[in-house]
Design an enzyme around this catalytic site. Sequence first.
Site, PDB file in Angstrom:
ATOM      1  N   LYS A 110       0.805  -1.225   0.000  1.00 31.46           N
ATOM      2  CA  LYS A 110       0.000   0.000   0.000  1.00 31.46           C
ATOM      3  C   LYS A 110       0.840   1.278   0.000  1.00 31.46           C
ATOM      4  O   LYS A 110       0.409   2.301  -0.531  1.00 31.46           O
ATOM      5  CB  LYS A 110      -0.957   0.001   1.196  1.00 31.46           C
ATOM      6  CG  LYS A 110      -2.053  -1.039   1.081  1.00 31.46           C
ATOM      7  CD  LYS A 110      -3.059  -0.904   2.211  1.00 31.46           C
ATOM      8  CE  LYS A 110      -4.205  -1.873   2.030  1.00 31.46           C
ATOM      9  NZ  LYS A 110      -5.267  -1.692   3.034  1.00 31.46           N
TER      10      LYS A 110
ATOM     11  N   ASP B 214     -10.383   2.359   1.358  1.00 24.58           N
ATOM     12  CA  ASP B 214     -10.499   1.954   2.767  1.00 24.58           C
ATOM     13  C   ASP B 214     -10.876   3.167   3.606  1.00 24.58           C
ATOM     14  O   ASP B 214     -11.773   3.109   4.459  1.00 24.58           O
ATOM     15  CB  ASP B 214      -9.172   1.388   3.288  1.00 24.58           C
ATOM     16  CG  ASP B 214      -8.822   0.043   2.691  1.00 24.58           C
ATOM     17  OD1 ASP B 214      -9.747  -0.723   2.368  1.00 24.58           O
ATOM     18  OD2 ASP B 214      -7.622  -0.242   2.543  1.00 24.58           O
TER      19      ASP B 214
ATOM     20  N   GLY C  26      -2.634  -1.442  15.792  1.00 20.50           N
ATOM     21  CA  GLY C  26      -2.089  -1.645  14.458  1.00 20.50           C
ATOM     22  C   GLY C  26      -1.308  -0.425  14.011  1.00 20.50           C
ATOM     23  O   GLY C  26      -1.483   0.672  14.559  1.00 20.50           O
ATOM     24  N   SER C  27      -0.431  -0.588  13.017  1.00 16.49           N
ATOM     25  CA  SER C  27       0.373   0.542  12.540  1.00 16.49           C
ATOM     26  C   SER C  27       0.725   0.446  11.060  1.00 16.49           C
ATOM     27  O   SER C  27       1.559   1.184  10.569  1.00 16.49           O
ATOM     28  CB  SER C  27       1.676   0.637  13.358  1.00 16.49           C
ATOM     29  OG  SER C  27       2.435  -0.560  13.242  1.00 16.49           O
TER      30      SER C  27
ATOM     31  N   GLY D  42      -0.522  -0.058   6.746  1.00 11.33           N
ATOM     32  CA  GLY D  42      -1.216   0.782   5.780  1.00 11.33           C
ATOM     33  C   GLY D  42      -2.699   0.919   6.066  1.00 11.33           C
ATOM     34  O   GLY D  42      -3.268   2.011   5.959  1.00 11.33           O
ATOM     35  N   MET D  43      -3.351  -0.181   6.440  1.00 12.20           N
ATOM     36  CA  MET D  43      -4.775  -0.106   6.755  1.00 12.20           C
ATOM     37  C   MET D  43      -4.991   0.665   8.050  1.00 12.20           C
ATOM     38  O   MET D  43      -5.964   1.428   8.173  1.00 12.20           O
ATOM     39  CB  MET D  43      -5.366  -1.511   6.870  1.00 12.20           C
ATOM     40  CG  MET D  43      -6.857  -1.534   7.095  1.00 12.20           C
ATOM     41  SD  MET D  43      -7.761  -0.843   5.686  1.00 12.20           S
ATOM     42  CE  MET D  43      -9.454  -1.062   6.239  1.00 12.20           C
TER      43      MET D  43
END
Length: 273
Positions: A70, A106, A129-130, A132-133
């Site tokens: 990404k 997204d 989390g860290s 791309g999403m």
Amino acid sequence: MSRRISRDTRLCMSLSARPGNFGTRFHNHLYEALDLDYVYKAFTTTDLPAAIGGIRALGIRGCAISMPFKEACIPLLDALAESAAAIDSVNTIVNDAGHLRGYNTDYLAVRQLLDEHGVSPQTSFALRGSGGMAKAVACALRDAGFQDGVIVARNEAAGRRLAETCGYEWTPELGARRPQMLVNVTPIGMSGGADADALAFDEAAIGAAQRVFDVVALPAETPLIRAARARGIATISGADVIVLQALEQFALYTGVRPSPAQVRSAAAHARGG
């Protein structure tokens, strides 16, 4: 309705480290339902520059981008739409006569879901989390006006960078914090993964939350979503995210926006229903 592939059929595709079937089934179902001369195929690659070059050279109309590509694909594109430029992450490439433009559907899907579920920007949250999403979700929260948030990430460099980008705090573990909304943007709970049966947050944090948002799309009911629903806690599922972001991709590729009934049918088909 039977579709025939010809020299005029337009190809759309996806690139992912772990290709799945959802996008392939979703898009091809809608192509058939709407009698569009397109076909969709999932791919993986060990040579991203060559793969992106192939999109340009072969006239492939569009490409969905998943982890770990990404951010890595950005230098290979000609331009970024606002949705991608704002967060420096791409999940969709559209090819207009050899000009490759990156988008992030997204981000658009998360913004829409926060609005649809009436989640107040005053809600405190923890996002785990860290990647791309996670960047897409964190930036969507930021741009929707959420100010009281913490990024939970064991990767300190990536976690701090994301927190600083969005104006949030970083911590390696949630600890005793009890935010009102828990957001999982890691592979924890994903079908077929090493942590398929694990919870992204501990039981105490889940029990204290008012809402749980798990971006993992497969299965539709992750361990985290099941734990929240068992306690009567409001949820937002990754199954909703994947449908909305795929719908936006479909519209970008074809210029056609299916009806809600057609989208529901395609989503059920893509899930194997």
